[in-house]
Scaffold this active site. Structure first.
Site, PDB file in Angstrom:
ATOM      1  N   CYS A 183       0.800  -1.171  -0.061  1.00 50.17           N
ATOM      2  CA  CYS A 183      -0.053  -0.016  -0.041  1.00 50.17           C
ATOM      3  C   CYS A 183       0.840   1.276  -0.027  1.00 50.17           C
ATOM      4  O   CYS A 183       0.394   2.184  -0.674  1.00 50.17           O
ATOM      5  CB  CYS A 183      -1.019   0.013   1.130  1.00 50.17           C
ATOM      6  SG  CYS A 183      -1.882  -1.503   1.130  1.00 50.17           S
ATOM      7  N   CYS A 321      25.916   3.072  27.783  1.00 53.62           N
ATOM      8  CA  CYS A 321      25.950   4.627  28.422  1.00 53.62           C
ATOM      9  C   CYS A 321      26.628   4.466  29.524  1.00 53.62           C
ATOM     10  O   CYS A 321      27.428   3.487  29.622  1.00 53.62           O
ATOM     11  CB  CYS A 321      24.358   4.685  28.472  1.00 53.62           C
ATOM     12  SG  CYS A 321      23.732   3.747  29.828  1.00 53.62           S
TER      13      CYS A 321
END
Lengths: 358, 80
Positions: A183, A321
């Site tokens: 689509c 981190c």
């Protein structure tokens, strides 16, 4: 049975009655894809009282979905579809149990997801996934209800129903099949997937209730612009069935590669030396100590989603981190975007400090 | 003989028509021969994937097509 009032009008049908409603309530239906087809399927199955519904989708709601995916609102944009659709249908019918899989359906998770479901509804938009669904459904000996659309046209069928023909019998796998537009590429009239999704839900209910003639060995075609329909018959092709079963069993027997999301120091160093792995530091630029490894990019947590949109979804990513907290949040974000080969460093760079000092 | 061909999905775009009638000299033609005839007429069909139905039944390529038959060219769709 509780809540019979809700289902009173459908139980009034001689073909359903109380025993039929109980069948619906005991049914376990897995809906793969919660987009244009998935939304109407989910709405209708939940409303009908299907007792246990699984929703699989790794995608997020976008504004361009809203003209046809009626379970979602503007506020849902950016949220995972499976999670959001589950919330919406629970609101529609709180008695339905919903299981959410916020991942894309793929060979690594296929058998695990299909588990104990009785029926699969294929609401995906990729041909390759249809072959995967077909082969898993064949091996599990459960039917799958197919629909797919192109612009103003749609196809519906039921495959692997009571030993009936497979998707492969209708469309044998060929190279280049994946070039068929979805689509996004071809465009779609908003009502069209809704029409087709409702037809899929009808087939699901017929299978559960054992009434009517299930679209097994039949391809139903709907063309919206001329309001034309066609019913095409097709036969079982033993060679194609065999191919599907072989594929499916191979998949089942492949040792599950459980992707470890949490890395210890050794695993981290091993990964960081692999040139196929993208290493991302999600701290701010001025945080110390810096990791002195090979190619590493610095993308602060706030920017990780927009950064990841430019990456291939298959890219393997290792996050780090300071303490492992932010990398764990980043991992969660990336998973929602559909990445599944991601891991992060346990304990963060603090955990590596001793090594870095050496 | 005259046969009717219906093109679905992307194939209607490739041929620029959803349906056409074809006049053929011979009295019968196999599915595979009809396919190659049309694939030389419409280049875009050559790389397309599609099933062929004769009078609403999907057929193997050796089936013989007769006068007045209706043939459907059915590609798989991807959209969902």
């Amino acid at each position: 049975m509780k809540e019979t009032k809700r289902y009173n009008r459908q139980m009034a049908l001689a073909e359903i009655g109380e025993s039929g409603q109980q069948k619906i309530q005991r049914a376990r239906v897995l809906v793969i894809g919660a987009g244009g087809l998935g939304c109407p399927v989910l709405q209708n199955l939940a409303a009908a009282g299907v007792g246990f519904i699984g929703i699989v989708d790794g995608d997020v709601v976008e504004e361009t979905n809203l003209h046809r995916q009626l379970l979602y609102t503007l506020d849902d944009c950016g949220r995972n579809k499976a999670v959001t659709a589950a919330r919406a249908i629970k609101k529609l019918n709180p008695s339905v149990d919903v299981q959410v899989f916020s991942d894309f359906f793929q060979s690594q998770n296929a058998f695990e997801i299909v588990g104990e479901y009785h029926i699969i509804v294929d609401c995906t938009d990729t041909i390759a996934v249809r072959y995967l669904i077909n082969d898993v459904s064949l091996v599990k000996k459960i039917p799958f209800v197919y629909a797919s659309i192109h612009k103003f046209e749609g196809q519906v069928s039921v495959f692997n129903y009571k030993n009936g023909p497979s998707y492969r019998c209708l469309f044998p796998e060929k190279e280049g099949v994946n070039a068929i537009p979805n689509c996004v590429e071809a465009g779609v009239l908003g009502v069209l997937p809704n029409t087709l999704g409702v037809l899929q839900a009808t087939e699901v209910l017929k299978i559960i209730l054992e009434i009517g003639t299930v679209l097994s060995g039949k391809l139903f075609i709907y063309e919206g612009l001329q309001a034309q329909t066609q019913l095409i018959d097709f036969q079982k092709n033993p060679k194609q069935i065999e191919k599907g079963i072989i594929n499916g069993i191979q998949l089942l027997n492949t040792k599950k590669i459980t992707f470890s999301e949490l890395l210890n120091q050794e695993q981290f160093f091993e990964k960081s030396n692999d040139s196929n792995v993208l290493l991302i530091d999600v701290r701010e630029e001025d945080e110390l100590p810096r990791y002195q490894g090979n190619a590493i990019v610095n993308v602060p947590l706030n920017n990780i989603e927009s950064y990841a949109k430019g990456l291939n979804i298959q890219q393997e990513i290792v996050l780090l981190c300071q303490t492992g907290q932010r990398s764990s949040i980043a991992l969660h974000y990336l998973k929602k975007l559909g990445f599944n080969r991601i891991s992060h460093l346990k304990g963060g760079i603090q955990n590596l400090e001793q090594h870095l000092k050496k | 003989m005259i046969v009717t061909i219906k093109y679905f999905g992307l194939l209607a775009e490739v041929t620029n028509k959803s349906e056409e009638q074809l006049q053929l000299d011979q009295e019968t033609i196999s599915v595979i021969d009809l396919k190659s005839k049309l694939e030389s007429l419409y280049e875009g069909l050559q790389n397309a994937t599609y099933a062929v139905a004769v009078n609403q039944t999907i057929c193997t390529t050796d089936v013989a097509i007769k006068n007045q038959d209706v043939i459907a060219f059915l590609p798989p769709f991807a959209g969902g």
